[in-house]
Write an enzyme that holds these catalytic residues in place. Structure first.
Site: not given
Ligand code: NAP
Length: 449
Positions: A195, A262, A316, A340
């Site tokens: 972002y 991640k 995940d 988000d």
């Protein structure tokens, strides 16, 4: 006192101040608000009376918010000129008064040059000129495309933590069998990650230069027909977010803080977020935390009293965990993009975004906001659910130390939903429910205060 170009602060009321890091809230604090675009005005008209009535009930008239309207989006261009979607006045007022609340704001998706602030439709100009009217709804409030106002507010005010509590309200229809098992507070990093706005459009000289640099200087191959974005994650950004999440968990007697990342794929950004998060926890909260590894190595899996557990999960995997073992999670801290996604997924799990509150915070400033968008197809219809902004208001009241008023609203909202008096979005999923307008829902909550 900030000098405003067009804003006139209310004559009554006082500013919130700070003693060291401690917020000092007067009995009549001035609180700026932004109605927002699309359905924002409907929602605000339903919300403000609820907040005022709860404060009046809780404190017998001793405390009262003095509201101060400030502008962004459509109302800003109406007041400040066609391309001023985020006036300097608005930023100055939020800085000056430290606590503010806002409705949703239109954000263009990209690719087009102009956006309609009434229906969010996007279009190219007429030759070099601004379109006379929106192709979709005919509005004249078509402004030049800008970067997201929400991202702009967060970056300009350095609101580095997006805080989203997610829990179920009894009676709210939702897709899972035991929604009450999810009760988390999500701390999403707000200022960096993908972002950061460092993106180069495919085919531009800048994108070509980046690709050449990566190839020639760094030995990395990127397809020549790519757009390129940069994903910075810093020690500063990570540690201040994780610090806020841990402090929140300690202040609110929560059980754990989970660092979600991640890092198995993006080792030096997402993986570093995890490592710096643990580092911060050990450096600054050593006596108040135990890591999940220590918990099993040293305490046989039993949490020592007065401590919170710091653990981490791969993103995940975390999406499965919130569905399969939701009660094992409490406060959750993540980088921007995964934050988000997870915030919205969790909100959906307990019945949707219409009821999910949020806040964006720096060390001093707190901007409370709807988490859904402007829902433009319902603009002016007094139809949508004001629950998200009302609950954001309860977060704001708690932040002010006015927890009694916040509690009253939460109980009254639970009761109203329990009575099956709800807006269209919930009514269509609840058997035997009465469909209320946006404003009627606000009034029903007031009746139940
Ligand atoms: P959206 O405005 O959130 O609306 C999508 C759908 O969600 C609506 O059509 C409606 O579903 C449901 N919904 C949203 N808010 C609701 C509410 N208060 N009560 C009941 N249902 C609600 O998403 P979008 O259409 O993708 O975005 C529209 C504009 O808002 C875009 O410009 C977007 O960038 C912006 N946006 C702003 C924010 C923000 O300011 N924080 C956040 C997200 C998006 P049904 O049609 O099924 O009833």
């Amino acid at each position: 006192m900030a000098a405003f170009e067009k804003l006139v602060p209310p004559a009554a009321g006082e500013k919130i101040s700070f003693e060291g890091d401690q917020i000092r809230v007067p009995d009549h604090p001035v609180i700026p608000f932004i109605e927002g675009d699309g359905t924002g005005p409907d929602i605000w008209r339903a919300t403000q009376p609820v907040l005022d009535a709860a404060v009046a009930k809780a404190y017998g008239g001793k405390k009262k918010i003095v509201w101060f309207e400030i502008f962004a989006g459509l109302k800003a261009i109406q007041k400040y000129g066609i391309d001023t979607v985020l006036p300097g006045d608005t930023l100055a007022a939020i800085r000056e008064y430290a606590v503010a609340i806002k409705g949703p704001l239109t954000t263009p998706v990209g690719g087009f040059h102009y956006v309609c602030l009434e229906c969010a439709a996007e279009q190219n100009g007429e030759g070099d000129a601004r379109p006379a009217a929106c192709v979709k709804c005919g509005s004249k409030w078509v402004t030049r495309r800008f970067r997201s106002l929400n991202v702009g507010l967060r970056q300009q005010l350095d609101l580095y933590a997006c805080v989203r509590p997610v829990r179920w309200f009894e009676g709210v229809p939702c897709p899972v069998k035991e929604p009450e098992r999810l009760d988390v507070v999500i701390f999403r990093e707000n200022t960096e990650d993908v972002y950061s706005g460092i993106e180069f459009e495919q085919g531009t000289p800048e994108a070509k230069k980046m690709i050449r640099f990566l190839s020639e200087e760094m030995g990395k191959t990127v397809r020549p027909d790519s757009g390129v974005g940069i994903k910075p994650i810093s020690i500063t950004g990570t540690k201040r977010l994780v610090r806020k999440a841990i402090q929140y968990a300690l202040d609110h007697n929560r059980e754990s803080v989970t660092l979600v990342h991640k890092g198995n794929i993006m080792k030096f950004t997402e993986g570093a977020f995890r490592d710096w998060g643990y580092e911060l926890a050990r450096e600054e909260f050593r006596d108040r935390i135990v890591t999940e590894k220590e918990l099993w190595d040293q305490y046989d899996g039993k949490k020592p009293a007065g401590r919170i557990v710091i653990k981490d999960r791969i993103a995940d995997q975390m999406f499965q965990q919130v569905l399969l073992r939701p009660d094992e999670y409490d406060v959750v801290a993540l980088p921007n993009l995964n934050g988000d996604y997870l915030s919205d997924a969790c909100a959906a799990q307990v019945g949707g975004l219409g009821l999910a509150p949020g806040a964006n915070m720096s060390d001093r400033i707190a901007l409370f906001e709807a988490t859904h968008g402007t829902a433009p197809k319902y603009t002016g219809k007094d139809q949508v659910n004001p629950g998200s902004v009302i609950l954001s208001g309860t977060m704001m009241l708690e932040h002010l130390g006015w927890g009694e008023a916040a509690e009253r609203i939460i109980r009254a909202m639970g009761k109203t939903i329990g009575q099956k008096r709800v807006t269209y979005d919930l009514e269509r999923q609840m058997e035997g429910a009465t469909k209320l307008k946006c404003s009627e829902f606000g009034q029903a909550v007031i009746e139940n205060l």
